[in-house]
Design a protein around this motif. Structure first.
Motif, PDB file in Angstrom:
ATOM      1  N   SER A 251      66.677 133.661 104.695  1.00 34.29           N
ATOM      2  CA  SER A 251      67.564 134.741 104.628  1.00 34.29           C
ATOM      3  C   SER A 251      68.630 134.597 103.812  1.00 34.29           C
ATOM      4  O   SER A 251      68.966 135.791 102.827  1.00 34.29           O
ATOM      5  CB  SER A 251      68.334 134.790 106.122  1.00 34.29           C
ATOM      6  OG  SER A 251      69.008 133.546 106.362  1.00 34.29           O
TER       7      SER A 251
ATOM      8  N   THR B  95      61.492 137.527 106.124  1.00 39.86           N
ATOM      9  CA  THR B  95      62.710 136.685 106.162  1.00 39.86           C
ATOM     10  C   THR B  95      62.112 135.314 107.339  1.00 39.86           C
ATOM     11  O   THR B  95      62.469 135.615 108.588  1.00 39.86           O
ATOM     12  CB  THR B  95      64.043 137.241 106.730  1.00 39.86           C
ATOM     13  OG1 THR B  95      64.353 138.309 105.599  1.00 39.86           O
ATOM     14  CG2 THR B  95      64.933 136.190 106.502  1.00 39.86           C
ATOM     15  N   GLN B  96      61.452 134.386 106.719  1.00 43.99           N
ATOM     16  CA  GLN B  96      61.387 133.412 107.873  1.00 43.99           C
ATOM     17  C   GLN B  96      60.668 132.189 107.187  1.00 43.99           C
ATOM     18  O   GLN B  96      60.504 132.375 105.789  1.00 43.99           O
ATOM     19  CB  GLN B  96      60.328 133.704 108.706  1.00 43.99           C
ATOM     20  CG  GLN B  96      58.835 134.188 108.608  1.00 43.99           C
ATOM     21  CD  GLN B  96      57.992 134.588 109.313  1.00 43.99           C
ATOM     22  OE1 GLN B  96      58.338 135.654 109.884  1.00 43.99           O
ATOM     23  NE2 GLN B  96      56.909 134.200 109.955  1.00 43.99           N
ATOM     24  N   SER B  97      60.436 131.260 107.639  1.00 43.52           N
ATOM     25  CA  SER B  97      59.913 129.888 107.368  1.00 43.52           C
ATOM     26  C   SER B  97      58.400 130.088 106.644  1.00 43.52           C
ATOM     27  O   SER B  97      57.651 130.859 107.441  1.00 43.52           O
ATOM     28  CB  SER B  97      59.919 128.741 107.737  1.00 43.52           C
ATOM     29  OG  SER B  97      59.227 127.684 107.563  1.00 43.52           O
TER      30      SER B  97
ATOM     31  N   ASP C 132      56.134 129.118 109.433  1.00 43.69           N
ATOM     32  CA  ASP C 132      55.938 130.044 110.636  1.00 43.69           C
ATOM     33  C   ASP C 132      54.688 130.805 110.336  1.00 43.69           C
ATOM     34  O   ASP C 132      55.049 132.059 109.743  1.00 43.69           O
ATOM     35  CB  ASP C 132      57.202 130.585 111.027  1.00 43.69           C
ATOM     36  CG  ASP C 132      57.079 131.695 112.201  1.00 43.69           C
ATOM     37  OD1 ASP C 132      56.212 131.710 112.710  1.00 43.69           O
ATOM     38  OD2 ASP C 132      58.141 132.215 112.493  1.00 43.69           O
TER      39      ASP C 132
ATOM     40  N   TRP D 126      53.969 135.167 109.378  1.00 38.20           N
ATOM     41  CA  TRP D 126      53.972 136.128 108.474  1.00 38.20           C
ATOM     42  C   TRP D 126      52.580 136.494 108.261  1.00 38.20           C
ATOM     43  O   TRP D 126      52.497 137.729 107.652  1.00 38.20           O
ATOM     44  CB  TRP D 126      54.702 135.322 107.262  1.00 38.20           C
ATOM     45  CG  TRP D 126      54.045 134.074 106.877  1.00 38.20           C
ATOM     46  CD1 TRP D 126      54.286 132.748 106.978  1.00 38.20           C
ATOM     47  CD2 TRP D 126      52.923 134.307 105.859  1.00 38.20           C
ATOM     48  NE1 TRP D 126      53.345 132.244 106.383  1.00 38.20           N
ATOM     49  CE2 TRP D 126      52.514 132.914 105.570  1.00 38.20           C
ATOM     50  CE3 TRP D 126      52.147 135.296 105.137  1.00 38.20           C
ATOM     51  CZ2 TRP D 126      51.636 132.699 104.561  1.00 38.20           C
ATOM     52  CZ3 TRP D 126      51.162 134.958 104.356  1.00 38.20           C
ATOM     53  CH2 TRP D 126      50.981 133.630 103.936  1.00 38.20           C
TER      54      TRP D 126
END
Length: 282
Positions: free
Chosen positions: A111, A131-133, A136, A139
């Motif tokens: 973020s 907006t994420q790792s 993870d 996506w």
């Protein structure tokens, strides 16, 4: 001017190097967006003690551009997924490079990076963010592989644990048939040094650990060890400036001395030891 407290050093250094190179009269990269972005940041870059002729990161960016252009020339409607994009400005360089206006772009990062990019960089209907790792894998549900997928992990994988980096490669190969993935790795000695944090701190200061790397032989074996990887290609550096980057590296391509020379360069500029392009099964 915008404060850059949320930005990691890795994103700041790569931006400074590209912008500094783009400002030179004898520049090897045309990156006006990097210059504009750098000028909008309130930060003392002198603490990094960067060389005025630090062209390795600009050459790395050009290598990624060239590979993406090659893929988009065959898959003009493909999606380029920029993993951990940081403050890269690759979309605008490619948009100006004559590859058409049909390709899509997905920026994936945490973020603080995404928020700063949205404030400081222009928007485009062809660009989207997630907006994420990177680790993870949800996506991937946002990427339609039908028209092709080109995944970039520029300056990213070395900072992952080996199981994390290899897990990401395996999942990309599984989810995006017919796609390609490009990444760079430092010399294996960097990963070995990262296994000894005290020694790392003594030699590299507070720079983040880089626990992941692969030798040339280990990279080649990805064809046999990762289902879905059908080809592993070594990507040469574009020609740079001066006796090392313009003469030695370019004129030794294909010769036995080239790999030892690349490893020596990588030991001094750890961003360019190996540039690898994976092709996935169709």
């Amino acid at each position: 001017m915008t404060d850059v407290m949320p930005l990691p050093d890795t994103a700041l250094v790569t931006l400074w190097c590209r912008a500094a190179e783009a400002r030179r009269a004898d520049k090897i990269i045309d990156d006006p967006m990097a210059i504009s972005l750098l000028d909008s940041l309130d930060y003392d870059f002198s603490r990094f003690k960067l060389s005025a002729d630090r062209q390795d990161l600009a050459l790395r960016a050009l290598a990624f551009d060239h590979a993406a252009r090659d893929y988009l020339s065959v898959h003009p409607k493909a999606t380029v997924v920029a993993l951990g994009e940081g403050m890269q400005t690759s979309f605008w360089r490619l948009a100006a490079a004559g590859v058409g206006d049909e390709f899509r772009w997905l920026t994936l990062d945490l973020s603080p990076i995404i928020e700063l990019r949205q404030r400081l960089l222009p928007d485009s209907p062809r660009m989207s963010t997630c907006t994420q790792s990177v680790l993870d894998f949800t996506w991937m549900d946002r990427v339609d592989p039908q028209d092709g997928v080109f995944i970039t992990a520029e300056g990213l994988l070395p900072y992952f644990q080996p199981c994390e980096a290899l897990g990401l490669i395996k999942e990309c190969a599984h989810r995006f048939p017919g796609g390609q993935m490009m990444f760079d790795l430092p010399p294996k000695s960097q990963a070995l040094l990262a296994a000894r944090p005290r020694l790392w701190t003594l030699l590299r200061g507070d720079w983040p650990l880089t626990p992941f790397s692969l030798t040339v032989r280990e990279l080649a074996r990805l064809v046999d060890t990762v289902p879905g990887v059908r080809a592993v290609r070594d990507v040469p550096l574009p020609r740079g400036r001066g006796p090392l980057f313009d003469t030695l590296l370019s004129k030794t391509q294909g010769l036995p001395i080239h790999r030892p020379l690349r490893r020596w360069v990588g030991a001094n500029w750890p961003t360019i030891a190996t540039l690898t392009l994976l092709e996935f099964d169709r």
